[in-house]
Design a protein around this motif. Structure first.
Motif, PDB file in Angstrom:
ATOM      1  N   PHE A   1      22.010 -10.206 -15.326  1.00  0.00           N
ATOM      2  CA  PHE A   1      22.320  -9.845 -16.711  1.00  0.00           C
ATOM      3  C   PHE A   1      21.119 -10.023 -17.623  1.00  0.00           C
ATOM      4  CE2 PHE A   1      26.234 -11.681 -14.905  1.00  0.00           C
ATOM      5  CZ  PHE A   1      26.937 -10.483 -14.798  1.00  0.00           C
ATOM      6  N   LEU A   2      20.341 -11.039 -17.289  1.00  0.00           N
ATOM      7  CA  LEU A   2      19.223 -11.349 -18.173  1.00  0.00           C
ATOM      8  C   LEU A   2      18.082 -10.378 -17.964  1.00  0.00           C
ATOM      9  CD1 LEU A   2      19.206 -15.202 -17.757  1.00  0.00           C
ATOM     10  CD2 LEU A   2      20.297 -13.841 -19.510  1.00  0.00           C
ATOM     11  N   TRP A   3      17.733 -10.172 -16.694  1.00  0.00           N
ATOM     12  CA  TRP A   3      16.586  -9.338 -16.380  1.00  0.00           C
ATOM     13  C   TRP A   3      16.957  -8.347 -15.293  1.00  0.00           C
ATOM     14  CZ3 TRP A   3      16.170 -14.814 -16.379  1.00  0.00           C
ATOM     15  CH2 TRP A   3      15.672 -15.316 -17.584  1.00  0.00           C
TER      16      TRP A   3
ATOM     17  N   GLU B   1      12.518 -30.202 -21.620  1.00  0.00           N
ATOM     18  CA  GLU B   1      11.353 -30.897 -21.064  1.00  0.00           C
ATOM     19  C   GLU B   1      10.917 -30.262 -19.734  1.00  0.00           C
ATOM     20  OE1 GLU B   1      10.207 -33.699 -22.636  1.00  0.00           O
ATOM     21  OE2 GLU B   1       8.656 -34.214 -21.170  1.00  0.00           O
ATOM     22  N   ASN B   2      11.875 -30.100 -18.826  1.00  0.00           N
ATOM     23  CA  ASN B   2      11.580 -29.408 -17.573  1.00  0.00           C
ATOM     24  C   ASN B   2      12.654 -28.364 -17.292  1.00  0.00           C
ATOM     25  OD1 ASN B   2      11.094 -28.491 -15.025  1.00  0.00           O
ATOM     26  ND2 ASN B   2      11.627 -30.400 -13.990  1.00  0.00           N
ATOM     27  N   PRO B   3      12.407 -27.128 -17.675  1.00  0.00           N
ATOM     28  CA  PRO B   3      13.469 -26.123 -17.556  1.00  0.00           C
ATOM     29  C   PRO B   3      13.608 -25.519 -16.152  1.00  0.00           C
ATOM     30  CG  PRO B   3      11.576 -25.177 -18.666  1.00  0.00           C
ATOM     31  CD  PRO B   3      11.212 -26.592 -18.331  1.00  0.00           C
ATOM     32  N   ILE B   4      12.701 -25.864 -15.242  1.00  0.00           N
ATOM     33  CA  ILE B   4      12.700 -25.139 -13.968  1.00  0.00           C
ATOM     34  C   ILE B   4      13.996 -25.310 -13.150  1.00  0.00           C
ATOM     35  CG2 ILE B   4      11.477 -24.836 -11.762  1.00  0.00           C
ATOM     36  CD1 ILE B   4       8.879 -25.212 -13.295  1.00  0.00           C
ATOM     37  N   PRO B   5      14.507 -26.550 -13.027  1.00  0.00           N
ATOM     38  CA  PRO B   5      15.779 -26.665 -12.298  1.00  0.00           C
ATOM     39  C   PRO B   5      16.890 -25.825 -12.936  1.00  0.00           C
ATOM     40  CG  PRO B   5      14.801 -28.823 -12.616  1.00  0.00           C
ATOM     41  CD  PRO B   5      13.988 -27.861 -13.431  1.00  0.00           C
ATOM     42  N   ALA B   6      16.903 -25.765 -14.263  1.00  0.00           N
ATOM     43  CA  ALA B   6      17.944 -24.970 -14.938  1.00  0.00           C
ATOM     44  C   ALA B   6      17.741 -23.480 -14.660  1.00  0.00           C
ATOM     45  CB  ALA B   6      17.943 -25.249 -16.435  1.00  0.00           C
ATOM     46  N   ILE B   7      16.486 -23.050 -14.610  1.00  0.00           N
ATOM     47  CA  ILE B   7      16.212 -21.638 -14.326  1.00  0.00           C
ATOM     48  C   ILE B   7      16.671 -21.307 -12.894  1.00  0.00           C
ATOM     49  CG2 ILE B   7      14.381 -19.911 -14.024  1.00  0.00           C
ATOM     50  CD1 ILE B   7      12.841 -21.389 -16.301  1.00  0.00           C
ATOM     51  N   GLN B   8      16.415 -22.243 -11.978  1.00  0.00           N
ATOM     52  CA  GLN B   8      16.870 -22.018 -10.603  1.00  0.00           C
ATOM     53  C   GLN B   8      18.395 -21.966 -10.535  1.00  0.00           C
ATOM     54  OE1 GLN B   8      14.360 -25.273  -8.968  1.00  0.00           O
ATOM     55  NE2 GLN B   8      13.900 -23.778  -7.373  1.00  0.00           N
ATOM     56  N   ARG B   9      19.021 -22.813 -11.310  1.00  0.00           N
ATOM     57  CA  ARG B   9      20.478 -22.840 -11.344  1.00  0.00           C
ATOM     58  C   ARG B   9      21.020 -21.522 -11.908  1.00  0.00           C
ATOM     59  NH1 ARG B   9      24.978 -24.763  -9.110  1.00  0.00           N
ATOM     60  NH2 ARG B   9      26.163 -26.277 -10.352  1.00  0.00           N
ATOM     61  N   MET B  10      20.332 -20.984 -12.911  1.00  0.00           N
ATOM     62  CA  MET B  10      20.734 -19.693 -13.466  1.00  0.00           C
ATOM     63  C   MET B  10      20.691 -18.629 -12.378  1.00  0.00           C
ATOM     64  SD  MET B  10      18.855 -20.030 -17.155  1.00  0.00           S
ATOM     65  CE  MET B  10      18.321 -18.416 -17.407  1.00  0.00           C
ATOM     66  N   ALA B  11      19.662 -18.701 -11.558  1.00  0.00           N
ATOM     67  CA  ALA B  11      19.556 -17.735 -10.462  1.00  0.00           C
ATOM     68  C   ALA B  11      20.665 -17.972  -9.446  1.00  0.00           C
ATOM     69  CB  ALA B  11      18.189 -17.844  -9.798  1.00  0.00           C
ATOM     70  N   ASP B  12      20.960 -19.255  -9.145  1.00  0.00           N
ATOM     71  CA  ASP B  12      22.051 -19.561  -8.193  1.00  0.00           C
ATOM     72  C   ASP B  12      23.356 -18.932  -8.641  1.00  0.00           C
ATOM     73  OD1 ASP B  12      20.361 -21.112  -6.796  1.00  0.00           O
ATOM     74  OD2 ASP B  12      21.124 -23.047  -7.544  1.00  0.00           O
ATOM     75  N   PHE B  13      23.605 -18.982  -9.922  1.00  0.00           N
ATOM     76  CA  PHE B  13      24.846 -18.423 -10.452  1.00  0.00           C
ATOM     77  C   PHE B  13      24.764 -16.908 -10.636  1.00  0.00           C
ATOM     78  CE2 PHE B  13      26.127 -22.733 -12.103  1.00  0.00           C
ATOM     79  CZ  PHE B  13      27.323 -22.788 -11.416  1.00  0.00           C
ATOM     80  N   ASN B  14      23.667 -16.327 -10.163  1.00  0.00           N
ATOM     81  CA  ASN B  14      23.513 -14.879 -10.239  1.00  0.00           C
ATOM     82  C   ASN B  14      23.419 -14.357 -11.661  1.00  0.00           C
ATOM     83  OD1 ASN B  14      23.161 -12.944  -8.338  1.00  0.00           O
ATOM     84  ND2 ASN B  14      25.091 -13.502  -7.320  1.00  0.00           N
ATOM     85  N   LEU B  15      22.838 -15.158 -12.530  1.00  0.00           N
ATOM     86  CA  LEU B  15      22.784 -14.760 -13.939  1.00  0.00           C
ATOM     87  C   LEU B  15      21.604 -13.856 -14.244  1.00  0.00           C
ATOM     88  CD1 LEU B  15      23.787 -18.167 -15.510  1.00  0.00           C
ATOM     89  CD2 LEU B  15      25.042 -16.026 -15.681  1.00  0.00           C
TER      90      LEU B  15
END
Ligand code: ATP
Length: 406
Positions: free
Chosen positions: A221-223, A204-218
């Motif tokens: 690997f992705l981009w 529904e709202n992926p933005i917090p999860a995307i920010q969390r992915m960045a926090d974890f330095n992911l």
């Protein structure tokens, strides 16, 4: 009924996973996962017979799916009895199969079961104190090697954390950081990564999860190519928020055509990169070729069109129409997300709400009735007419006929 069928076969049947989690949270969940101690395939066949549904089996994995006429889906898996061989003198230990099945799951909140057989119907099976974690709103792995076993669980952890506003247990967060340090994503020959990323973008709202992915330095690997803005900086966040706005706007139009929101977010994340970055991402995560081709094409075309629209003021409707007409709805919303000028956003929104469905009132048959010979010229005439309609030059069928005859 499901429990009765289980007794008839006979097997022990349990509802498991997200269904139980959402049941305890009093949330709706339309996918029922059942684990069976015994013959799962046999159970599925009986169940489908009794409920008047269809079934599909996957003998190699002893799994099956029962599909009800109303669309309700039941996934069935078999829990096998496993024997743990201890070295040397210790005896082989037989684990109850449902226990082992639950132990292999991603997080404690997803590792509970509810028995379905009538005698024990409704009994909650909770070997690992999972209910407490659910109460504490914590995402916790079942064992230390969880992310090593399956690094795609990292994305699941983030998705559940943000969707339900839970928190990651400190130890679990530490295990993620370790996994990131160990570069477990180096070799991504696993389609689960892409499925999980797609699921995040479909939230529904992926933005917090995307920010969390960045926090974890992911992101590295992705981009890998996004390095300069590895952190979610303001511009990057702005594009994501604009994507979200465009998606919400489109949803409220209640048009028939469904939009795959994950595509809009994926394109938006790639907003400042070249199409090759997107292509490399697709390759790394084994995105099927057809999907890759479409994503890359939408991005290239949308970037080009967004540029053109931004550079030229006062375009006629018909010009906007022909520029945008090859883009899917996802590509269109992406253009709205990356556009800096309000005129561009306006052009696209007009196109989506008004122009996209535009058609001439007269048809090829009418042209024949007017005495024109069918042929390639038809298409040209009708296109010219459509332009005239879009630009407000003709507004009725009789005006269209006059336009053609002139
Ligand atoms: P959602 O509400 O997003 O559908 P869900 O929990 O039902 O969430 P599914 O992906 O449908 O998620 O998975 C069903 C269950 O299978 C999960 O609850 C979990 O127990 C288990 N599972 C799924 N993926 C994994 C994984 N990568 N590793 C371990 N267990 C998993």
């Amino acid at each position: 009924k499901i429990g009765e069928v289980a007794d008839e076969v006979p097997v022990n049947a349990f509802a498991v996973g997200g269904f139980v989690r959402d049941l305890l949270l009093k949330k709706r969940n339309l996918d029922l996962d059942i684990v069976v101690e015994g013959n799962g395939i046999e159970f599925a066949k009986h169940l489908a017979g009794r409920l008047g549904g269809r079934y599909r089996t996957h003998e190699r994995f002893s799994t099956a799916m029962v599909l009800m006429p109303d669309g309700f889906k039941i996934d069935i898996a078999t829990a096998r009895l496993e024997y743990y061989e201890y070295p040397a003198a210790l005896p082989t230990v037989e684990l109850s199969s449902i226990k082992l099945d639950l132990y292999r799951r991603d997080f404690t909140i997803n590792a509970m079961a509810v028995q379905l057989n009538p005698q024990q119907f409704g009994t909650l099976i909770d070997f690992f104190n999972c209910q407490n974690d659910l109460k504490q709103k914590e995402i916790k792995v079942l064992h230390n090697l969880s992310f090593v076993e399956d690094p795609s669980r990292i994305f699941r952890a983030i998705r559940f954390e943000k969707r339900m506003s839970f928190t990651m247990a400190p130890h679990t967060a530490r295990l993620i950081r370790n996994a990131v340090k160990m570069q477990l994503f180096g070799k991504a020959a696993d389609t689960r990564f892409f499925s999980e990323i797609r699921l995040i973008f479909s939230e529904e709202n992926p933005i917090p999860a995307i920010q969390r992915m960045a926090d974890f330095n992911l992101f590295q690997f992705l981009w890998p190519d996004l390095k300069p803005h590895l952190k979610v900086d303001r511009r990057f966040l702005h594009i994501l928020l604009q994507a979200q706005r465009a998606i919400d706007w489109y949803r409220l139009l209640y048009l028939k055509e469904e939009c795959d929101n994950w595509i809009v977010y994926l394109l938006a994340i790639m907003g400042r990169s070249k199409a090759e970055v997107l292509e490399a991402f697709c390759k790394r995560f084994l995105v099927p070729q057809k999907i890759t081709d479409n994503l890359v094409w939408q991005k290239m075309h949308a970037d080009k069109v967004a540029n053109l629209l931004a550079r030229r003021n006062a375009l006629r409707n018909s010009e906007i129409y022909w520029l945008l007409q090859d883009l899917d709805i996802e590509g269109l919303l992406y253009v709205m997300a990356i556009a800096r000028k309000s005129t561009v956003k306006k052009a696209v929104s007009n196109y989506v709400t008004e122009m996209r469905q535009a058609a001439t009132l007269i048809s090829g048959r009418d042209l024949m009735a007017l005495g024109y010979e069918p042929g390639p010229a038809f298409k040209i005439m009708l296109n010219d007419l459509l332009d005239a309609r879009l630009d407000g030059i003709v507004t009725s069928k009789s005006e269209e006929i006059t336009f053609i005859q002139e």
